[in-house]
Design an enzyme around this catalytic site. Structure first.
Site, mmCIF file in Angstrom:
data_model
loop_
_atom_site.group_PDB
_atom_site.id
_atom_site.type_symbol
_atom_site.label_atom_id
_atom_site.label_comp_id
_atom_site.label_asym_id
_atom_site.label_seq_id
_atom_site.Cartn_x
_atom_site.Cartn_y
_atom_site.Cartn_z
ATOM 1 N N HIS A 43 0.823 -1.216 0.000
ATOM 2 C CA HIS A 43 0.000 0.000 0.000
ATOM 3 C C HIS A 43 0.857 1.266 0.000
ATOM 4 O O HIS A 43 1.988 1.228 -0.417
ATOM 5 C CB HIS A 43 -1.013 -0.059 1.159
ATOM 6 C CG HIS A 43 -1.701 -1.386 1.211
ATOM 7 N ND1 HIS A 43 -2.780 -1.692 0.423
ATOM 8 C CD2 HIS A 43 -1.423 -2.527 1.909
ATOM 9 C CE1 HIS A 43 -3.153 -2.945 0.641
ATOM 10 N NE2 HIS A 43 -2.359 -3.475 1.537
ATOM 11 N N GLU A 57 -2.359 0.399 7.771
ATOM 12 C CA GLU A 57 -1.481 -0.662 7.262
ATOM 13 C C GLU A 57 -0.277 -0.092 6.529
ATOM 14 O O GLU A 57 0.850 -0.570 6.697
ATOM 15 C CB GLU A 57 -2.277 -1.587 6.324
ATOM 16 C CG GLU A 57 -1.429 -2.721 5.761
ATOM 17 C CD GLU A 57 -2.194 -3.654 4.846
ATOM 18 O OE1 GLU A 57 -3.403 -3.424 4.621
ATOM 19 O OE2 GLU A 57 -1.580 -4.614 4.357
ATOM 20 N N HIS A 111 2.780 -7.026 4.484
ATOM 21 C CA HIS A 111 1.412 -6.542 4.698
ATOM 22 C C HIS A 111 0.968 -6.792 6.138
ATOM 23 O O HIS A 111 1.623 -7.523 6.883
ATOM 24 C CB HIS A 111 0.440 -7.259 3.743
ATOM 25 C CG HIS A 111 0.580 -6.814 2.321
ATOM 26 N ND1 HIS A 111 -0.331 -6.006 1.702
ATOM 27 C CD2 HIS A 111 1.567 -7.050 1.411
ATOM 28 C CE1 HIS A 111 0.064 -5.763 0.461
ATOM 29 N NE2 HIS A 111 1.217 -6.381 0.262
ATOM 30 N N GLU A 177 1.712 -11.548 6.057
ATOM 31 C CA GLU A 177 0.580 -10.839 6.682
ATOM 32 C C GLU A 177 0.848 -10.838 8.184
ATOM 33 O O GLU A 177 0.643 -11.839 8.877
ATOM 34 C CB GLU A 177 -0.737 -11.532 6.357
ATOM 35 C CG GLU A 177 -1.155 -11.429 4.887
ATOM 36 C CD GLU A 177 -1.821 -10.102 4.530
ATOM 37 O OE1 GLU A 177 -1.859 -9.192 5.387
ATOM 38 O OE2 GLU A 177 -2.314 -9.985 3.392
HETATM 39 ZN ZN LIG Z 1 -2.179 -5.291 2.508
#
Ligand SMILES: [Zn+2]
Length: 213
Positions: A43, A57, A111, A177
């Site tokens: 992002h 995030e 992420h 993640e």
């Molecule tokens: Zn993400």
């Protein structure tokens, strides 16, 4: 691959480039030594990623990636490139095009999870070979073990998914993640500087283990 032969070849190439492009010789070292590691903080810019519990995030992924880069460069001879080093917008196509054009040896995308859950999971593209599976396994286990120096963390496992950055990258690629931004207990860990640093150290150690550094 032998590191010495690579260094020697690069020295010869640098010498040749110096002859061919003398006006640019003062621009700096054209050939950095060490394996090419591409870090992709998820992002950024207009895309905040998941947002919850006062966290974004895009900010967390950038902090983890910057610290991963710094740990790698402080401890090993490596060449690290990032899809972004500030809060700017990057398309998914930019990220994989940039890594492919640069000739990265590995691609690691960072992420933070969302959607109600707890713990750490990571992804590779379905059907990839043993080399990518080995990168995946080493990054996964090292991130988890470093996170667990701070707190008890659920292992959600090593998974596969058809994600752009995993599919369109030409080199072994993995996506992590790192906990759930919308789970309060996980968010409280993500707010801690020591947890972010441990997460970065886990990425750096996994990458170093894969590359035999
Ligand atoms: Zn993400």
């Amino acid at each position: 691959m032998n590191g010495n032969s690579v260094l020697r070849r690069r020295t010869l190439l640098a010498a040749a480039a110096g002859v061919a492009a003398a006006p640019f010789a003062a621009a700096g070292p054209a050939f950095a030594a060490g394996p090419k590691i591409y870090l992709d903080p998820g992002h950024g810019g207009t895309d905040a990623g998941a947002v919850a519990n006062g966290l974004q995030e895009k900010t967390l992924t950038l902090n983890i990636a910057l610290q991963t880069r710094d740990i790698l460069k402080a401890n090993y001879t490596v060449d690290v490139r990032m899809s972004r080093t500030t809060d700017i917008t990057r398309s998914l196509a930019y990220r994989t095009d940039d890594a492919n054009a640069w000739g990265a040896a590995i691609f690691v995308s960072i992420h933070i999870n969302a959607g109600g859950g707890t713990g750490f999971e990571s992804y590779r593209y379905p059907g990839v070979g043993a080399t990518t599976q080995r990168l995946h396994s080493l990054v996964h286990s090292n991130v988890l073990s470093q996170m667990r120096t701070i707190s008890s963390i659920t292992d959600r496992g090593q998974k596969t998914a058809n994600l752009h950055v995993l599919r369109e990258s030409n080199m072994p690629a993995v996506l992590t993640e790192n906990l759930f931004i919308d789970t309060v207990a996980n968010a409280n860990l993500l707010k801690r500087a020591d947890f972010i640093t441990a997460t970065a150290r886990g990425h750096a150690r996994g990458i170093a283990a894969f590359l035999g550094l």
